[in-house]
Design a protein around this motif. Structure first.
Motif, PDB file in Angstrom:
ATOM      1  N   ALA A 126       0.886  -1.198  -0.018  1.00 45.09           N
ATOM      2  CA  ALA A 126      -0.049   0.030   0.203  1.00 45.09           C
ATOM      3  C   ALA A 126       0.602   1.400  -0.050  1.00 45.09           C
ATOM      4  CB  ALA A 126      -0.953  -0.031   1.242  1.00 45.09           C
ATOM      5  N   ASP A 127       0.348   2.336  -0.438  1.00 51.61           N
ATOM      6  CA  ASP A 127       1.269   3.582  -0.760  1.00 51.61           C
ATOM      7  C   ASP A 127       1.483   3.945   0.858  1.00 51.61           C
ATOM      8  OD1 ASP A 127       1.123   4.590  -3.258  1.00 51.61           O
ATOM      9  OD2 ASP A 127      -0.697   3.805  -3.241  1.00 51.61           O
ATOM     10  N   ALA A 128       0.542   3.700   1.870  1.00 47.88           N
ATOM     11  CA  ALA A 128       0.769   4.155   3.362  1.00 47.88           C
ATOM     12  C   ALA A 128      -0.072   3.468   4.216  1.00 47.88           C
ATOM     13  CB  ALA A 128       0.484   5.815   3.449  1.00 47.88           C
ATOM     14  N   LEU A 129       0.239   3.478   5.587  1.00 51.42           N
ATOM     15  CA  LEU A 129      -0.587   2.657   6.359  1.00 51.42           C
ATOM     16  C   LEU A 129      -0.809   3.850   7.616  1.00 51.42           C
ATOM     17  CD1 LEU A 129      -1.716   0.329   8.045  1.00 51.42           C
ATOM     18  CD2 LEU A 129       0.785  -0.142   8.746  1.00 51.42           C
ATOM     19  N   PHE A 130      -1.944   3.945   7.943  1.00 51.33           N
ATOM     20  CA  PHE A 130      -2.619   4.629   9.244  1.00 51.33           C
ATOM     21  C   PHE A 130      -3.250   3.750   9.998  1.00 51.33           C
ATOM     22  CE2 PHE A 130      -3.735   8.826   6.405  1.00 51.33           C
ATOM     23  CZ  PHE A 130      -2.306   9.061   6.077  1.00 51.33           C
ATOM     24  N   ALA A 131      -2.567   3.610  11.211  1.00 46.59           N
ATOM     25  CA  ALA A 131      -2.908   2.646  12.201  1.00 46.59           C
ATOM     26  C   ALA A 131      -2.259   2.827  13.642  1.00 46.59           C
ATOM     27  CB  ALA A 131      -2.548   1.188  11.617  1.00 46.59           C
ATOM     28  N   THR A 132      -3.049   2.240  14.627  1.00 52.79           N
ATOM     29  CA  THR A 132      -2.403   1.940  15.802  1.00 52.79           C
ATOM     30  C   THR A 132      -1.032   1.287  15.795  1.00 52.79           C
ATOM     31  OG1 THR A 132      -4.764   1.376  16.619  1.00 52.79           O
ATOM     32  CG2 THR A 132      -2.926   1.141  17.968  1.00 52.79           C
ATOM     33  N   ASN A 133      -0.268   1.679  16.667  1.00 55.57           N
ATOM     34  CA  ASN A 133       0.885   0.923  16.651  1.00 55.57           C
ATOM     35  C   ASN A 133       0.705  -0.282  17.765  1.00 55.57           C
ATOM     36  OD1 ASN A 133       3.420  -0.335  17.619  1.00 55.57           O
ATOM     37  ND2 ASN A 133       4.535   1.975  17.735  1.00 55.57           N
ATOM     38  N   ASN A 134       0.395  -1.264  17.035  1.00 51.15           N
ATOM     39  CA  ASN A 134      -0.101  -2.558  17.779  1.00 51.15           C
ATOM     40  C   ASN A 134       1.035  -3.176  18.735  1.00 51.15           C
ATOM     41  OD1 ASN A 134      -2.853  -3.223  16.866  1.00 51.15           O
ATOM     42  ND2 ASN A 134      -2.044  -2.833  14.773  1.00 51.15           N
ATOM     43  N   TYR A 135       2.113  -3.084  18.435  1.00 51.19           N
ATOM     44  CA  TYR A 135       3.163  -3.559  19.249  1.00 51.19           C
ATOM     45  C   TYR A 135       3.217  -2.698  20.539  1.00 51.19           C
ATOM     46  CZ  TYR A 135       7.447  -6.238  20.417  1.00 51.19           C
ATOM     47  OH  TYR A 135       8.512  -6.843  20.847  1.00 51.19           O
ATOM     48  N   LYS A 136       3.161  -1.444  20.422  1.00 49.11           N
ATOM     49  CA  LYS A 136       3.122  -0.367  21.620  1.00 49.11           C
ATOM     50  C   LYS A 136       1.690  -0.766  22.454  1.00 49.11           C
ATOM     51  CE  LYS A 136       2.867   4.305  23.186  1.00 49.11           C
ATOM     52  NZ  LYS A 136       2.950   5.601  22.542  1.00 49.11           N
ATOM     53  N   ALA A 137       0.596  -0.966  21.838  1.00 45.63           N
ATOM     54  CA  ALA A 137      -0.426  -1.281  22.377  1.00 45.63           C
ATOM     55  C   ALA A 137      -0.648  -2.667  23.419  1.00 45.63           C
ATOM     56  CB  ALA A 137      -1.715  -1.624  21.425  1.00 45.63           C
ATOM     57  N   GLY A 138       0.288  -3.549  22.680  1.00 46.94           N
ATOM     58  CA  GLY A 138       0.261  -4.606  23.561  1.00 46.94           C
ATOM     59  C   GLY A 138       1.409  -4.468  24.592  1.00 46.94           C
ATOM     60  N   GLU A 139       2.460  -3.523  24.396  1.00 44.47           N
ATOM     61  CA  GLU A 139       3.592  -3.255  25.492  1.00 44.47           C
ATOM     62  C   GLU A 139       2.915  -2.720  26.604  1.00 44.47           C
ATOM     63  OE1 GLU A 139       8.011  -2.530  24.053  1.00 44.47           O
ATOM     64  OE2 GLU A 139       6.484  -1.202  22.768  1.00 44.47           O
ATOM     65  N   LEU A 140       1.992  -1.758  26.264  1.00 44.09           N
ATOM     66  CA  LEU A 140       1.130  -1.043  27.467  1.00 44.09           C
ATOM     67  C   LEU A 140       0.462  -1.851  28.488  1.00 44.09           C
ATOM     68  CD1 LEU A 140      -0.131   1.978  25.589  1.00 44.09           C
ATOM     69  CD2 LEU A 140       1.836   1.981  26.876  1.00 44.09           C
ATOM     70  N   VAL A 141      -0.153  -2.968  27.753  1.00 47.38           N
ATOM     71  CA  VAL A 141      -0.900  -3.823  28.638  1.00 47.38           C
ATOM     72  C   VAL A 141       0.158  -4.788  29.378  1.00 47.38           C
ATOM     73  CG1 VAL A 141      -3.267  -3.715  27.830  1.00 47.38           C
ATOM     74  CG2 VAL A 141      -1.878  -5.394  26.777  1.00 47.38           C
ATOM     75  N   GLY A 142       0.915  -5.084  28.694  1.00 48.21           N
ATOM     76  CA  GLY A 142       1.969  -6.081  29.271  1.00 48.21           C
ATOM     77  C   GLY A 142       2.743  -5.519  30.385  1.00 48.21           C
ATOM     78  N   ALA A 143       3.235  -4.136  30.411  1.00 54.73           N
ATOM     79  CA  ALA A 143       3.760  -3.652  31.395  1.00 54.73           C
ATOM     80  C   ALA A 143       2.770  -3.511  32.710  1.00 54.73           C
ATOM     81  CB  ALA A 143       4.266  -2.091  30.908  1.00 54.73           C
ATOM     82  N   TYR A 144       1.346  -3.112  32.185  1.00 56.98           N
ATOM     83  CA  TYR A 144       0.390  -3.005  33.470  1.00 56.98           C
ATOM     84  C   TYR A 144       0.284  -4.325  34.042  1.00 56.98           C
ATOM     85  CZ  TYR A 144      -4.023  -1.951  35.783  1.00 56.98           C
ATOM     86  OH  TYR A 144      -4.759  -1.840  36.652  1.00 56.98           O
TER      87      TYR A 144
END
Length: 335
Positions: A126-144
């Motif tokens: 694709a020309d571009a991707l607009f999305a959540t940083n899903n790795y970061k989303a996982g990191e946040l709940v993992g740290a919690y």
């Protein structure tokens, strides 16, 4: 006289059609293709695209798959939108690899294609991707989860999406990284499984499958004390299984999504914490980029992070989070 009247009527209709066509041609035509039309996440995405298209004077075409994974319908939608004059297509790919040939065909005809929420495989198809940083989303709940466990030995179950899906892998591996367990990096589509993970199961993001997966995991190891889920419906299913087993107070559930029902479940204690993503923002940014391309010919490229926030009812030291009120003010779907 009747013949003259009919001729005048045909001329008026032709003139009107010409005027309408002229007005429509001045409006950028943008397509939005979602995985399904019923998932609240994609309903909110469509709302965001419609509002931004109206604001910027663009014509929005919409389509969706019949179910999550329906690549054929998405291919047909791309072809129809290109034929209708769309110069930008926004798509949440159901099959990251299988959709690529259709995207390439559209691009060859001058269409800019932006992936929303989920990347293509390869991502640069694709020309571009607009999305959540899903790795970061996982990191946040993992740290919690790690902080909330307060030093207890982790016995972890992961209720995932399905094998090979980039988003599923990124959230799963990000969770493990945030928890401090051995993991893969954000580029991997494989799911890491360190020793602390005693059960892994696929849920396809479905509540009923999440419940079945949790029941099976409890049979394998009744000592599970942390459950990561790919999304909040799977988390709700896991909670049902834990409650039926009388273990709901002994197990910490964390998830990703930020839908209204999921955030409400954080407030109720069903889910300890969730990473909230913002589909309306993704779509609005995509439409704006499409209008800019129509006006100037400038294409967007690469990855744009559309934001993620950790939502928790009970904050833990060292892990920044927003409260449930913030989550409800920014959620999507039914309350």
């Amino acid at each position: 006289m009747k013949a003259i009247h009919r001729a005048r009527s045909r001329f008026a209709l032709a003139l009107l059609s010409s005027l309408v066509a002229g007005v429509c041609s001045a409006q950028p035509i943008i397509g939005l293709i979602t995985k399904t039309e019923t998932n609240p996440f994609f309903v909110k995405m469509k709302e965001g695209a419609e509002a931004e298209a109206k604001k910027l004077g663009a014509t929005l075409l919409t389509a969706s798959g019949k179910f999550d994974g329906d690549n054929a319908s998405q291919v047909t939608a791309i072809e129809n939108m290109v034929a209708a004059g769309a110069k930008t297509i926004l798509i949440t790919p159901s099959d990251a690899k299988a959709i690529v040939p259709a995207i390439k065909k559209a691009q060859a005809q001058g269409v800019m294609v932006i992936a929303l929420d989920s990347p293509t495989d390869p991502e640069n198809a694709a020309d571009a991707l607009f999305a959540t940083n899903n790795y970061k989303a996982g990191e946040l709940v993992g740290a919690y989860a790690r902080a909330a466990l307060q030093g207890k030995k982790p016995v972890v179950a992961t209720l995932d999406l399905f094998p090979g899906h980039p988003v599923g892998a990124q959230r799963h591996n990000g969770f493990l990284k945030g928890f401090g367990l051995p993991s893969f990096d954000a580029k991997s589509n494989e799911l890491a499984r360190p020793d602390a993970v005693v059960c892994m199961a696929d849920t396809h993001g479905d509540r009923a499958k999440g419940q079945t997966a949790m029941e099976n995991c409890l049979q394998k190891n009744p000592s599970i004390n942390v459950v990561y889920t790919i999304n909040e419906p799977a988390a709700a299913g896991a909670y049902n299984a834990l409650k039926a087993a009388g273990k709901e107070k002994d197990v910490l559930i964390v998830s990703v999504d930020g839908g209204c029902e999921g955030v409400a479940n954080v407030g109720k204690g069903v889910i300890a914490a969730t990473s909230q993503q913002y589909p309306l923002r993704m779509a609005a940014m995509g439409v704006a980029a499409g209008v800019e391309y129509a006006k100037t010919g400038r294409k967007v490229s690469g990855y744009t992070d559309t934001g993620v926030e950790l939502i928790a009812a009970k904050p833990v030291p060292g892990v920044p989070s927003k409260d449930v009120d913030f989550g409800l003010a920014n959620c999507w779907g039914k309350r």
